[in-house]
Design a protein around this motif. Sequence first.
Motif, mmCIF file in Angstrom:
data_model
loop_
_atom_site.group_PDB
_atom_site.id
_atom_site.type_symbol
_atom_site.label_atom_id
_atom_site.label_comp_id
_atom_site.label_asym_id
_atom_site.label_seq_id
_atom_site.Cartn_x
_atom_site.Cartn_y
_atom_site.Cartn_z
ATOM 1 N N VAL A 243 0.821 -1.202 0.000
ATOM 2 C CA VAL A 243 0.000 0.000 0.000
ATOM 3 C C VAL A 243 0.859 1.257 0.000
ATOM 4 C CG1 VAL A 243 -1.742 1.291 1.308
ATOM 5 C CG2 VAL A 243 -1.955 -1.182 1.052
ATOM 6 N N GLY A 244 2.040 1.189 0.605
ATOM 7 C CA GLY A 244 2.935 2.334 0.599
ATOM 8 C C GLY A 244 3.259 2.765 -0.817
ATOM 9 N N ARG A 245 3.607 1.814 -1.674
ATOM 10 C CA ARG A 245 3.929 2.151 -3.057
ATOM 11 C C ARG A 245 2.689 2.599 -3.819
ATOM 12 N NH1 ARG A 245 6.940 -2.402 -6.179
ATOM 13 N NH2 ARG A 245 8.553 -1.787 -4.680
ATOM 14 N N ILE A 246 1.562 1.915 -3.586
ATOM 15 C CA ILE A 246 0.317 2.291 -4.260
ATOM 16 C C ILE A 246 -0.067 3.723 -3.898
ATOM 17 C CG2 ILE A 246 -2.169 1.828 -4.367
ATOM 18 C CD1 ILE A 246 -1.447 -1.154 -3.915
ATOM 19 N N ALA A 247 0.025 4.062 -2.602
ATOM 20 C CA ALA A 247 -0.313 5.409 -2.162
ATOM 21 C C ALA A 247 0.636 6.436 -2.774
ATOM 22 C CB ALA A 247 -0.267 5.486 -0.640
ATOM 23 N N TYR A 248 1.910 6.112 -2.832
ATOM 24 C CA TYR A 248 2.898 7.021 -3.409
ATOM 25 C C TYR A 248 2.592 7.290 -4.885
ATOM 26 C CZ TYR A 248 7.298 8.444 -5.564
ATOM 27 O OH TYR A 248 8.251 9.098 -6.310
ATOM 28 N N GLU A 249 2.313 6.219 -5.630
ATOM 29 C CA GLU A 249 2.031 6.376 -7.059
ATOM 30 C C GLU A 249 0.737 7.157 -7.290
ATOM 31 O OE1 GLU A 249 2.091 2.342 -8.370
ATOM 32 O OE2 GLU A 249 4.291 2.237 -8.464
ATOM 33 N N ILE A 255 -0.967 14.889 -7.611
ATOM 34 C CA ILE A 255 -0.220 16.148 -7.580
ATOM 35 C C ILE A 255 0.061 16.644 -8.995
ATOM 36 C CG2 ILE A 255 2.020 17.157 -6.949
ATOM 37 C CD1 ILE A 255 1.893 15.265 -4.449
ATOM 38 N N ALA A 256 0.383 15.714 -9.905
ATOM 39 C CA ALA A 256 0.632 16.101 -11.300
ATOM 40 C C ALA A 256 -0.632 16.660 -11.943
ATOM 41 C CB ALA A 256 1.131 14.885 -12.084
ATOM 42 N N ASP A 257 -1.800 16.069 -11.650
ATOM 43 C CA ASP A 257 -3.058 16.572 -12.206
ATOM 44 C C ASP A 257 -3.366 17.973 -11.688
ATOM 45 O OD1 ASP A 257 -3.469 14.341 -13.726
ATOM 46 O OD2 ASP A 257 -4.981 13.434 -12.403
ATOM 47 N N ILE A 258 -3.127 18.180 -10.373
ATOM 48 C CA ILE A 258 -3.361 19.511 -9.799
ATOM 49 C C ILE A 258 -2.484 20.543 -10.491
ATOM 50 C CG2 ILE A 258 -3.069 20.927 -7.731
ATOM 51 C CD1 ILE A 258 -3.840 18.414 -6.097
ATOM 52 N N ARG A 259 -1.213 20.224 -10.674
ATOM 53 C CA ARG A 259 -0.281 21.166 -11.297
ATOM 54 C C ARG A 259 -0.595 21.376 -12.773
ATOM 55 N NH1 ARG A 259 4.999 18.812 -8.081
ATOM 56 N NH2 ARG A 259 4.749 20.120 -6.227
ATOM 57 N N HIS A 263 -8.988 17.919 -14.020
ATOM 58 C CA HIS A 263 -10.017 17.508 -13.067
ATOM 59 C C HIS A 263 -9.500 16.302 -12.281
ATOM 60 C CE1 HIS A 263 -13.184 20.206 -14.232
ATOM 61 N NE2 HIS A 263 -12.990 19.927 -15.520
ATOM 62 N N LEU A 264 -9.789 16.264 -10.995
ATOM 63 C CA LEU A 264 -9.288 15.182 -10.142
ATOM 64 C C LEU A 264 -10.287 14.030 -10.091
ATOM 65 C CD1 LEU A 264 -7.874 17.275 -7.161
ATOM 66 C CD2 LEU A 264 -6.718 16.539 -9.255
#
Length: 268
Positions: A243-249, A255-259, A263-264
């Motif tokens: 889950v750590g890797r899944i959450a990171y990805e 964050i890339a979509d926000i920048r 739409h999220l």
Amino acid sequence: MSTMTIPKLQEMKRDGKKSACIVAWDYQMARIADRAGADIVSVGDSVGVNLWGHSHPLEITMDEILVAAKAVRRGVESGLLSCDFPFGPLQEGAKEAVGAAIRLAKEAGVDMVKLDGAADFPEAVEAVTRAGVPVFAQFGITPQTALKYGVAYSQAEGAVVPDEMVEQFVTEAKRLESAGAVALNFTNSGPVVGPAVVEAVSIPVLGGFGGGPWLDGRIRMSTAAVGYSAKWIDAEPTTYANVGRIAYEALTECIADIRGGQHLRGQG
């Protein structure tokens, strides 16, 4: 009211059925563990290290663990809710232990309290039991007793009770059962001393670190089971998920979509 009860938990031992205890510190994980069928959901003093970034579980306070216990209580419907004592009330005496147990039962609605190092304080186990709060007694090489056995806390996960100490730990287990404990958490039991303790008492003996199929059940931190930790982003953990890797990805994409002015996905 939990559908799992202490008599049912003890009956599982008599029937040769293994009990599953999952450690959780928040509502969402508690709800998931409960729905998955955990017999016990335990609020460990490990919350300080794993959720709030403390360096040692002894740093956790009663007020802090109460916050976690209240959240977990809201997520647990079927399993038994256990909560660790922070370091202090048990060591300060039976009166303080009873006060802490009553507070956890009244304010957080726990079904039982887990007392680390309980073998050295059987009078406190008896007093808490008389007060009407069931005791899940922890003994062995634990975070709160590691130094007693010449083991640093950081090394406790890899420690195993020496085989020649079987008589000592059988005696401690019997002492805790006689004091009124409804179940035992034998930490770092190992495959020699563990089975001897299981056979010596009529109450369930579970264990996390150093436990195995020789015990009546296992205790596992929910975050460890699912690989929810930043340390596993770049490494494949020996767990049931990462889950750590899944959450990171997922957060990297968010964050890339926000920048990028996109739409999220999802709500919240």
